[in-house]
Write an enzyme that holds these catalytic residues in place. Sequence first.
Site, mmCIF file in Angstrom:
data_model
loop_
_atom_site.group_PDB
_atom_site.id
_atom_site.type_symbol
_atom_site.label_atom_id
_atom_site.label_comp_id
_atom_site.label_asym_id
_atom_site.label_seq_id
_atom_site.Cartn_x
_atom_site.Cartn_y
_atom_site.Cartn_z
ATOM 1 N N GLU A 62 53.558 34.008 33.983
ATOM 2 C CA GLU A 62 53.579 35.137 35.195
ATOM 3 C C GLU A 62 53.665 34.184 36.442
ATOM 4 O OE1 GLU A 62 50.382 37.685 34.680
ATOM 5 O OE2 GLU A 62 49.552 37.281 36.808
ATOM 6 N N ASP A 85 43.542 45.635 42.369
ATOM 7 C CA ASP A 85 42.187 46.307 43.326
ATOM 8 C C ASP A 85 42.695 45.775 44.706
ATOM 9 O OD1 ASP A 85 39.691 45.510 42.156
ATOM 10 O OD2 ASP A 85 41.145 43.377 41.071
ATOM 11 N N PHE A 131 37.565 31.865 41.784
ATOM 12 C CA PHE A 131 38.841 32.721 40.606
ATOM 13 C C PHE A 131 37.944 33.591 39.516
ATOM 14 C CE2 PHE A 131 42.903 33.837 39.556
ATOM 15 C CZ PHE A 131 43.499 33.827 41.058
ATOM 16 N N ALA A 157 48.362 45.108 45.430
ATOM 17 C CA ALA A 157 47.901 45.860 46.006
ATOM 18 C C ALA A 157 47.805 46.864 47.350
ATOM 19 C CB ALA A 157 46.626 46.557 44.623
ATOM 20 N N LYS A 195 44.548 53.727 27.783
ATOM 21 C CA LYS A 195 45.436 53.167 28.103
ATOM 22 C C LYS A 195 46.707 53.469 26.522
ATOM 23 C CE LYS A 195 43.919 49.631 30.589
ATOM 24 N NZ LYS A 195 43.777 48.336 31.319
ATOM 25 N N GLN A 246 42.980 39.177 30.742
ATOM 26 C CA GLN A 246 42.234 38.689 31.720
ATOM 27 C C GLN A 246 41.803 37.172 30.652
ATOM 28 O OE1 GLN A 246 42.104 37.555 34.240
ATOM 29 N NE2 GLN A 246 41.251 38.842 35.465
ATOM 30 N N THR A 306 53.750 39.820 40.053
ATOM 31 C CA THR A 306 52.606 40.277 40.636
ATOM 32 C C THR A 306 53.011 40.882 41.949
ATOM 33 O OG1 THR A 306 51.846 38.253 42.098
ATOM 34 C CG2 THR A 306 51.140 38.706 39.652
ATOM 35 N N TYR A 307 51.835 42.328 42.158
ATOM 36 C CA TYR A 307 51.956 42.897 43.004
ATOM 37 C C TYR A 307 51.073 42.958 43.922
ATOM 38 C CZ TYR A 307 54.236 47.674 45.371
ATOM 39 O OH TYR A 307 53.748 48.720 45.839
ATOM 40 N N SER A 342 55.452 34.350 27.845
ATOM 41 C CA SER A 342 55.356 35.092 29.171
ATOM 42 C C SER A 342 55.006 33.912 29.338
ATOM 43 C CB SER A 342 55.724 36.419 28.992
ATOM 44 O OG SER A 342 54.240 36.644 28.278
ATOM 45 N N HIS A 346 50.902 34.862 27.156
ATOM 46 C CA HIS A 346 51.397 34.671 28.397
ATOM 47 C C HIS A 346 50.125 34.119 29.447
ATOM 48 C CE1 HIS A 346 52.656 37.800 31.482
ATOM 49 N NE2 HIS A 346 51.730 37.095 32.342
HETATM 50 P P1 FAD Z 1 41.843 49.971 34.854
HETATM 51 O O1 FAD Z 1 42.781 50.336 33.269
HETATM 52 O O2 FAD Z 1 42.060 51.097 35.969
HETATM 53 O O3 FAD Z 1 40.640 49.852 35.201
HETATM 54 C C1 FAD Z 1 39.939 49.476 35.716
HETATM 55 C C2 FAD Z 1 37.966 49.586 35.734
HETATM 56 O O4 FAD Z 1 37.865 50.759 35.602
HETATM 57 C C3 FAD Z 1 37.453 49.465 34.476
HETATM 58 O O5 FAD Z 1 36.183 49.021 34.893
HETATM 59 C C4 FAD Z 1 37.488 50.815 33.574
HETATM 60 O O6 FAD Z 1 36.269 51.009 32.565
HETATM 61 C C5 FAD Z 1 37.797 51.832 33.793
HETATM 62 N N1 FAD Z 1 38.406 52.869 33.890
HETATM 63 C C6 FAD Z 1 39.883 53.167 33.652
HETATM 64 N N2 FAD Z 1 39.580 54.218 32.869
HETATM 65 C C7 FAD Z 1 38.840 54.821 33.252
HETATM 66 C C8 FAD Z 1 39.038 55.853 33.715
HETATM 67 N N3 FAD Z 1 40.340 57.129 33.518
HETATM 68 N N4 FAD Z 1 37.546 57.281 34.063
HETATM 69 C C9 FAD Z 1 36.562 56.119 34.754
HETATM 70 N N5 FAD Z 1 36.837 55.170 34.804
HETATM 71 C C10 FAD Z 1 37.446 54.118 34.317
HETATM 72 N N6 FAD Z 1 46.122 43.326 39.924
HETATM 73 C C11 FAD Z 1 47.147 43.573 41.277
HETATM 74 O O7 FAD Z 1 46.634 44.125 42.199
HETATM 75 N N7 FAD Z 1 48.103 42.905 41.498
HETATM 76 C C12 FAD Z 1 48.720 41.996 39.529
HETATM 77 O O8 FAD Z 1 50.006 42.184 39.852
HETATM 78 C C13 FAD Z 1 47.671 42.128 39.123
HETATM 79 N N8 FAD Z 1 48.052 41.368 37.861
HETATM 80 C C14 FAD Z 1 47.225 41.087 36.679
HETATM 81 C C15 FAD Z 1 47.956 41.470 35.321
HETATM 82 C C16 FAD Z 1 46.652 41.000 34.371
HETATM 83 C C17 FAD Z 1 47.523 40.623 32.725
HETATM 84 C C18 FAD Z 1 45.382 41.292 34.506
HETATM 85 C C19 FAD Z 1 44.718 41.450 33.352
HETATM 86 C C20 FAD Z 1 45.077 41.684 35.855
HETATM 87 C C21 FAD Z 1 45.519 41.900 37.131
HETATM 88 N N9 FAD Z 1 45.865 42.345 37.577
HETATM 89 C C22 FAD Z 1 46.570 42.862 38.481
HETATM 90 C C23 FAD Z 1 43.985 42.557 38.114
HETATM 91 C C24 FAD Z 1 43.208 43.777 37.898
HETATM 92 O O9 FAD Z 1 44.603 44.734 39.500
HETATM 93 C C25 FAD Z 1 42.149 44.708 37.879
HETATM 94 O O10 FAD Z 1 41.358 43.314 37.061
HETATM 95 C C26 FAD Z 1 41.529 45.820 38.450
HETATM 96 O O11 FAD Z 1 40.088 45.374 39.144
HETATM 97 C C27 FAD Z 1 41.838 46.395 37.576
HETATM 98 O O12 FAD Z 1 42.965 46.374 36.481
HETATM 99 P P2 FAD Z 1 43.704 47.756 35.643
HETATM 100 O O13 FAD Z 1 45.103 47.552 35.853
HETATM 101 O O14 FAD Z 1 43.043 46.721 34.705
HETATM 102 O O15 FAD Z 1 42.403 48.944 35.800
#
Ligand code: FAD
Length: 283
Positions: free
Chosen positions: A12, A104, A212, A46, A161, A172, A43-44, A10, A262
């Site tokens: 991105e 983020d 980065f 945030a 998740k 990542q 991507t989106y 895939s 990916h």
């Molecule tokens: P989460 O899974 O929610 O985790 C975030 C943090 O919170 C982690 O430290 C985790 O340990 C902690 N945590 C998770 N769940 C809980 C809980 N229930 N209680 C307490 N702590 C918790 N960013 C963008 O803005 N736009 C994008 O399009 C984008 N695409 C991405 C694509 C990929 C494949 C990857 C790997 C990252 C991408 N990111 C993107 C970056 C991502 O949004 C950031 O890394 C962000 O900081 C974390 O997102 P997450 O979904 O992993 O968060």
Amino acid sequence: MSTSHRPSISFEFFPTKTDAGHEKLLATARQLAAQQPDFFSCTYGAGGSTRDRTLNTVLQLDSEVKVPTAPHLSCVGDSKTELRGLLNLYRDAGIRRIVALRGDLPSGMGLASGELRFANELVEFIRSETGDHFHIEVAAYPEMHPQARNFEDDLSNFARKAQAGADSAITQYFFNADCYFYFVERVRKLGVEIPIVPGIMPITNYSKLARFSDACGAEIPRWVRKQLEAYGDDIESIQAFGEQVIAQMCEKLLAGGAPGLHFYTLNQAEPSLAICSALGLSR
Ligand code: FAD
């Protein structure tokens, strides 16, 4: 390599701000479509900063370039009403896959103001709103998410998740295959069975990559860093070395059981194509 056994592939993209950038993105996507990838993703920003651009890019790639395309969707900074609106638009347009993230917020946008705080809550929300319509991808961090309290906590948060209904994960990027294998082994012990596909970042430019990688917590091994530094502005050597390093890592990942790759294309076709070709995955 026979088609039926090919690992999933895939690509991105990120939505662009200018018409010229968008045209280049479409040209890149057409070139990569020839590889018959399993899907594209887009991507989106945030907080909704790219809401319309992500939506339009996804719909165009899906309907015109004819590769199933997955929007990324993040929950920080977006209300449930806004998220529901987007989910309905995507579902009505026939989109079947979504990458569900916390996101983020860009600096300067203040603290997260969304109603959902973490990606597991977004996965639950998507399932409650749209049932099984979407294949849900989530993010995984073999080198630990930079804000996690510790590695164990991060593993449990990843498992939440999957428990909330994610179908598969994309990692990542990293430059060390062992961290991927260790991560997969540890989450399997927590009962997580979903496929975890390594996210691959081709190496094309050292200073950008270093910036980065610092921000997202990806370690560039010393031997790779030193070599890239030594090449200075010699882009050709950086790319040739980068291609070799990444292709070797991908080979090791696939040989060790990774279900696919990916590619973070940064809207460029050649670096990803070169790696696919070196791996014998090209169509
Ligand atoms: P989460 O899974 O929610 O985790 C975030 C943090 O919170 C982690 O430290 C985790 O340990 C902690 N945590 C998770 N769940 C809980 C809980 N229930 N209680 C307490 N702590 C918790 N960013 C963008 O803005 N736009 C994008 O399009 C984008 N695409 C991405 C694509 C990929 C494949 C990857 C790997 C990252 C991408 N990111 C993107 C970056 C991502 O949004 C950031 O890394 C962000 O900081 C974390 O997102 P997450 O979904 O992993 O968060």
